[in-house]
Design a protein around this motif. Sequence first.
Motif, PDB file in Angstrom:
ATOM      1  N   ILE A   1       0.851  -1.199   0.000  1.00 56.02           N
ATOM      2  CA  ILE A   1       0.000   0.000   0.000  1.00 56.02           C
ATOM      3  C   ILE A   1       0.885   1.247   0.000  1.00 56.02           C
ATOM      4  N   SER A   2       1.876   1.242   0.862  1.00 56.98           N
ATOM      5  CA  SER A   2       2.798   2.374   0.955  1.00 56.98           C
ATOM      6  C   SER A   2       3.505   2.618  -0.376  1.00 56.98           C
ATOM      7  N   ALA A   3       3.969   1.544  -0.989  1.00 58.02           N
ATOM      8  CA  ALA A   3       4.681   1.667  -2.268  1.00 58.02           C
ATOM      9  C   ALA A   3       3.754   2.165  -3.375  1.00 58.02           C
ATOM     10  N   GLN A   4       2.550   1.640  -3.428  1.00 55.33           N
ATOM     11  CA  GLN A   4       1.604   2.038  -4.476  1.00 55.33           C
ATOM     12  C   GLN A   4       1.207   3.508  -4.361  1.00 55.33           C
ATOM     13  N   LEU A   5       1.105   3.997  -3.134  1.00 52.51           N
ATOM     14  CA  LEU A   5       0.708   5.393  -2.929  1.00 52.51           C
ATOM     15  C   LEU A   5       1.886   6.356  -2.953  1.00 52.51           C
ATOM     16  N   GLY A   6       3.101   5.820  -2.858  1.00 51.50           N
ATOM     17  CA  GLY A   6       4.281   6.676  -2.828  1.00 51.50           C
ATOM     18  C   GLY A   6       4.392   7.458  -1.528  1.00 51.50           C
ATOM     19  N   LEU A   7       3.872   6.887  -0.454  1.00 52.61           N
ATOM     20  CA  LEU A   7       3.910   7.536   0.858  1.00 52.61           C
ATOM     21  C   LEU A   7       4.888   6.805   1.767  1.00 52.61           C
ATOM     22  N   PRO A   8       5.497   7.508   2.711  1.00 58.07           N
ATOM     23  CA  PRO A   8       6.328   6.819   3.698  1.00 58.07           C
ATOM     24  C   PRO A   8       5.482   5.821   4.493  1.00 58.07           C
ATOM     25  N   VAL A   9       6.110   4.744   4.924  1.00 56.48           N
ATOM     26  CA  VAL A   9       5.395   3.704   5.665  1.00 56.48           C
ATOM     27  C   VAL A   9       4.763   4.284   6.932  1.00 56.48           C
ATOM     28  N   SER A  10       5.471   5.172   7.612  1.00 57.97           N
ATOM     29  CA  SER A  10       4.929   5.737   8.854  1.00 57.97           C
ATOM     30  C   SER A  10       3.623   6.495   8.595  1.00 57.97           C
ATOM     31  N   VAL A  11       3.555   7.246   7.520  1.00 59.28           N
ATOM     32  CA  VAL A  11       2.338   7.984   7.171  1.00 59.28           C
ATOM     33  C   VAL A  11       1.234   7.000   6.782  1.00 59.28           C
ATOM     34  N   THR A  12       1.591   5.987   6.017  1.00 63.13           N
ATOM     35  CA  THR A  12       0.620   4.979   5.603  1.00 63.13           C
ATOM     36  C   THR A  12       0.005   4.294   6.817  1.00 63.13           C
ATOM     37  N   ILE A  13       0.830   3.938   7.794  1.00 64.98           N
ATOM     38  CA  ILE A  13       0.332   3.253   8.986  1.00 64.98           C
ATOM     39  C   ILE A  13      -0.601   4.157   9.795  1.00 64.98           C
ATOM     40  N   ILE A  14      -0.272   5.431   9.910  1.00 66.20           N
ATOM     41  CA  ILE A  14      -1.150   6.354  10.636  1.00 66.20           C
ATOM     42  C   ILE A  14      -2.497   6.463   9.932  1.00 66.20           C
TER      43      ILE A  14
END
Length: 126
Positions: free
Chosen positions: A74-87
Amino acid sequence: MSAEGEGPDPSSGTANLVRLFTLVGGRTAPTRDVFTLLTMVTSVPSWQVRRDNLLPEHCRMLELCSPSTAVAEISAQLGLPVSVTIIMLSDLLDAGLILVHPPSPPSGPSEDLDLLWKVRDSLDRL
């Protein structure tokens, strides 16, 4: 600042930091500690009914989570840092829009220990 003085210059990277800050509402930690990179996330079928209060990124996450998808993907597909994705995933879990499936442990001892040794030896030769 941009030449017009209208905020951060998008090419400087500052705009991305501000954008990420606003996506998570300034938070630096999720509300729940249930996510790892390998945690599988599944969106509940009724999420499209309640999409009015969701950010576009939340909607994209929910689309990616049908079928189950790992947090890292999910993080990779959105191009977001993992920490932001988890929040953001934590927000969706709090809203009851996703189901979380912890990674399953390996099923017994590694039967291919010889293969692992061969890989290690090959890496050593590089």
